[in-house]
Design an enzyme around this catalytic site. Structure first.
Site, PDB file in Angstrom:
ATOM      1  CB  ALA A  65      71.987   6.773  57.474  1.00 33.41           C
ATOM      2  N   GLY A 109      73.246   5.393  52.579  1.00 29.72           N
ATOM      3  CA  GLY A 109      72.727   4.119  53.056  1.00 29.72           C
ATOM      4  C   GLY A 109      71.718   3.500  52.118  1.00 29.72           C
TER       5      GLY A 109
END
Length: 258
Positions: A65, A109
């Protein structure tokens, strides 16, 4: 249509989405996941697309992320505007077959997005991990849920609690990756797999995907019952008649995707 964070193309019945933030190792920012959601929605509606490939660069599928975005958020802000539920999960919700083609880093992520795909084909350079604990948080987009289902409790605990990376060979042994191929061959191998899938009956492929995914959510008895009902329903399809006729007549099937 031009996208800022993605490259999108179609090859026959295959849609190809390439994450394209090279300056950030394809870190998953809000803009990228919003664009990804829109592209997937378009491919979902497009009857000419039978399979999708999600990939990144040779250096990184996605390194995680975008921490610069996340660090300024607070609990209330994340609860009120949850990017993981609103956009990231569009990959998991995608109903057609989708393959992750992974080279380089698939961390945090990035690993979670790859696991949302139906299966992962990795190059020998791929590195997987859930290093969020090094940032003072735990995985927040399925890492503590999908990873144990893929690799088992012990391996998931190891990765999530130490924050270490595992290479492609270890990922294949653990069951996270379906196969490992030379880096230069990755996209050719994945495209071959996608074209094979896209040539099958699309409704049957979608039903097969749904049935396999259902097996992780319900017990065996109910799962067998669900599978049987879906199998029976397929005998209302033109593609079932064509597929079995082609087999009997020793010729290639010509599916109409209905």
């Amino acid at each position: 249509m031009a996208y800022k964070t993605l490259q999108v193309k179609t090859e026959g019945r295959v849609g190809v989405i390439t994450l394209n933030r090279p300056e950030a190792l394809n870190a998953l920012c809000d803009e990228l996941t919003t664009e990804l959601t829109a592209v997937l929605a378009g491919f979902e509606r497009d009857e000419a697309i039978g399979c999708v490939i999600l990939t990144g660069s040779k250096k990184a599928f996605a390194a995680g992320a975008d921490i610069k975005e996340l660090q300024s958020r607070d609990q209330v802000g994340l609860y009120m505007h949850d990017p993981f539920a609103e956009t990231w999960e569009s990959v998991a919700r995608f109903r057609k077959p989708i393959i992750a083609a992974v080279s380089g880093y698939a961390l945090g992520g990035g690993c979670e997005i790859a696991m949302m795909c139906d299966f992962i084909i990795a190059s020998e350079t791929a590195k997987f991990g859930q290093p969020e604990i090094n940032l003072g948080v735990m995985p927040g987009a399925g890492g503590t849920q999908r990873l144990p289902r893929a690799v088992g409790k012990a391996k998931a605990m190891d990765l999530c609690l130490t924050g270490r990376m595992m290479d492609a060979e270890e990922a294949e042994r653990a069951g996270l990756v379906s196969r490992v191929v030379p880096a230069d061959d990755l996209m050719d191998v994945v495209m071959e797999a996608a074209e094979l899938i896209a040539a099958k009956s699309l409704p049957v492929a979608m039903m097969t995907k749904e049935s396999i995914n259902r097996s992780f959510e319900i017990g065996l008895t109910e799962g067998i019952r669900f599978e049987r009902r879906v199998f029976q329903a397929q005998f209302s399809l033109e593609d079932q008649s064509e597929g079995m006729a082609a087999f009997a007549e020793k010729r290639a099937a010509h599916f109409k995707h209905r």
